[in-house]
Design a protein around this motif. Structure first.
Motif, PDB file in Angstrom:
ATOM      1  N   LEU A  44       0.826  -1.207   0.000  1.00 16.64           N
ATOM      2  CA  LEU A  44       0.000   0.000   0.000  1.00 16.64           C
ATOM      3  C   LEU A  44       0.865   1.262   0.000  1.00 16.64           C
ATOM      4  CD1 LEU A  44      -2.947  -0.638   2.506  1.00 16.64           C
ATOM      5  CD2 LEU A  44      -3.076  -0.392   0.024  1.00 16.64           C
ATOM      6  N   ILE A  45       1.900   1.257   0.842  1.00 18.92           N
ATOM      7  CA  ILE A  45       2.767   2.429   0.963  1.00 18.92           C
ATOM      8  C   ILE A  45       3.409   2.765  -0.381  1.00 18.92           C
ATOM      9  CG2 ILE A  45       4.957   3.238   1.937  1.00 18.92           C
ATOM     10  CD1 ILE A  45       4.149   1.785   4.548  1.00 18.92           C
ATOM     11  N   PHE A  46       3.985   1.763  -1.039  1.00 17.12           N
ATOM     12  CA  PHE A  46       4.705   2.021  -2.291  1.00 17.12           C
ATOM     13  C   PHE A  46       3.754   2.337  -3.448  1.00 17.12           C
ATOM     14  CE2 PHE A  46       8.211  -0.421  -0.192  1.00 17.12           C
ATOM     15  CZ  PHE A  46       9.141   0.602  -0.221  1.00 17.12           C
ATOM     16  N   LEU A  47       2.693   1.552  -3.596  1.00 16.69           N
ATOM     17  CA  LEU A  47       1.792   1.751  -4.733  1.00 16.69           C
ATOM     18  C   LEU A  47       1.018   3.063  -4.620  1.00 16.69           C
ATOM     19  CD1 LEU A  47       0.407  -1.862  -5.304  1.00 16.69           C
ATOM     20  CD2 LEU A  47       1.959  -0.581  -6.776  1.00 16.69           C
ATOM     21  N   ILE A  74       4.096  15.875  -1.563  1.00 13.73           N
ATOM     22  CA  ILE A  74       2.807  16.306  -1.020  1.00 13.73           C
ATOM     23  C   ILE A  74       1.783  15.163  -1.136  1.00 13.73           C
ATOM     24  CG2 ILE A  74       0.918  17.962  -1.234  1.00 13.73           C
ATOM     25  CD1 ILE A  74       3.524  19.137  -0.170  1.00 13.73           C
ATOM     26  N   GLY A  75       1.762  14.495  -2.291  1.00 13.34           N
ATOM     27  CA  GLY A  75       0.865  13.364  -2.463  1.00 13.34           C
ATOM     28  C   GLY A  75       1.212  12.214  -1.534  1.00 13.34           C
ATOM     29  N   MET A  76       2.501  11.987  -1.327  1.00 13.24           N
ATOM     30  CA  MET A  76       2.935  10.913  -0.440  1.00 13.24           C
ATOM     31  C   MET A  76       2.509  11.184   1.003  1.00 13.24           C
ATOM     32  SD  MET A  76       6.738  10.476  -2.055  1.00 13.24           S
ATOM     33  CE  MET A  76       6.958  10.395  -3.836  1.00 13.24           C
ATOM     34  N   ALA A 105      12.449   4.812  -4.146  1.00 14.37           N
ATOM     35  CA  ALA A 105      11.712   4.012  -3.161  1.00 14.37           C
ATOM     36  C   ALA A 105      11.822   4.603  -1.761  1.00 14.37           C
ATOM     37  CB  ALA A 105      12.226   2.575  -3.161  1.00 14.37           C
ATOM     38  N   ALA A 106      13.030   5.090  -1.402  1.00 12.90           N
ATOM     39  CA  ALA A 106      13.239   5.624  -0.056  1.00 12.90           C
ATOM     40  C   ALA A 106      12.380   6.862   0.196  1.00 12.90           C
ATOM     41  CB  ALA A 106      14.717   5.966   0.139  1.00 12.90           C
TER      42      ALA A 106
END
Length: 390
Positions: A7-10, A28-30, A276-277
């Motif tokens: 969920l976090i990555f996608l 901001i989206g993250m 990714a980080a």
């Protein structure tokens, strides 16, 4: 845990791409995804991931500082001279002092808690600045006075300085006692960290010359040593003052000096890891935000953020007193020093995790500073650099 990581990555990646389409920083989206799926909203992130979120944020910070170090050229810094040194700590010190004066009035916290808050929000963001300054260097902008190199060096070492100050002020708030020895530990930890980084970087650079090693293996060795430095600070930092993040940054600078070709390739590989980080870092810091608390502190926190930004700009201008730098380039340096994100994401939740009374306040202001200054700074850099830099 695997479902939470997916969920976090996608979702973090998709939200970041959407923000890019809207000409906003992806982070901001993250952050928004983290807030939505975090424990204070939908609660979709497994507790095992949240338990190690501090370590994951530290890994992300190490990667970005390592990349910044590998991109810095000491010759460019020497050409800039005194302003390069002053930019590493003067704007941050002035912003911390302004926060210490204003935060007790606006947020109702103590003076020492305000110092701790100032050490969190005073750092400029490598996540925003490093890619943009590298782009300006590729385009040849501001090279007469090495403006991108100046900002890149100042931002990287500014972060290290602020994090060292954060460790001192967090100990001060936790113990409730002011110890002059704690202040003496600051320059000592920076000096010892820089010395360790220089030695490690020199040895690694020579090793890369003597023995043929694939770039992937070189990166694995460099990252592993960086993690060992952080572990050593955690284990022995109270006995021997030592800043692992200074060591990480200086080791990258030294490798750049000894082995410039390899440093360029390693920086490129770190850029790929950062994809990714970055998602992990900003989604997890969003997950720690308590929306109800943020809503209550909102107006006062926003006022504080804009007020201390003015003091920060004055600190940047102070670095260029008695220099021949054109007014336009000084103004660009003020704009480039606006964005905040990486350090605030990495350490903003630490006071809350430590159980400090000001923990929620610090985290709320840290997240709001990211949401306000990251897009504002990125936008202003993009629309002004062609006009302000030769």
């Amino acid at each position: 845990m695997l479902f939470s990581l997916a969920l976090i990555f996608l979702l973090g990646f998709l939200a970041g791409e959407l923000c890019k389409k809207l000409h906003l920083p992806a982070l901001i989206g993250m952050l928004a995804v983290g807030i939505a799926i975090g424990p204070h909203a939908l609660g979709l992130i497994d507790g095992s991931v949240l338990d190690i979120s501090a370590q994951l944020r530290k890994i992300a910070l190490v990667i970005i500082l390592m990349r910044a170090g590998l991109s810095l050229n000491l010759a460019d810094l020497k050409r800039v001279g005194r302003p390069a040194v002053l930019m590493c700590f003067v704007p941050a010190c002035i912003e911390m002092f302004a926060t210490a004066l204003l935060a007790p009035l606006l947020l109702g916290i103590s003076f020492t808690e305000a110092l701790l808050l100032g050490s969190v929000i005073a750092a400029v963001s490598p996540a925003v600045i490093v890619p943009k300054m590298l782009k300006l260097m590729e385009e040849g902008r501001g090279q007469t006075n090495s403006i991108p190199q100046l900002i890149l060096a100042g931002a990287s070492l500014d972060d290290v300085f602020v994090i060292v100050m954060f460790s001192v002020f967090s100990s001060l708030v936790q113990s409730g006692n002011f110890n002059a020895l704690d202040l003496a530990r600051i320059p000592l930890s920076i000096i010892l960290g820089a010395a360790a980084g220089a030695i490690i970087g020199y040895l690694l650079g020579k090793l890369m010359k003597l023995i043929h090693i694939r770039d992937t293996a070189k990166l694995l060795i460099l990252v592993s040593i960086s993690f060992l430095l952080c572990a050593a600070e955690d284990s022995f930092g109270m006995i021997v003052p030592f800043s692992s993040l200074v060591a990480v940054t200086v080791s990258g600078i030294t490798i750049k000096k000894v082995r410039p070709e390899a440093s360029q390739r390693l920086s490129g590989k770190l850029g790929k890891i950062w994809v990714a980080a970055e998602i992990m870092l900003f989604v997890l810091v969003g997950a720690a935000v308590d929306i109800s608390y943020a809503a209550n502190a909102g107006a006062a926190a926003v006022a504080l953020i804009f007020a201390v930004l003015i003091f920060r700009a004055l600190g940047v201008l102070l670095c260029f007193v008695k220099t021949k730098l054109p007014i336009k380039q000084r103004l660009f340096c003020c704009i480039a020093y606006l964005p905040k994100a990486t350090v605030q994401a990495a350490i903003g939740g630490v006071p809350l995790a430590m159980g400090l009374a000001c923990g929620n306040t610090v985290l709320t202001v840290a997240v709001l500073s990211i949401i306000i200054t990251a897009p504002l700074g990125a936008f202003l850099i993009d629309i002004t650099y062609k006009k302000l830099l030769d």
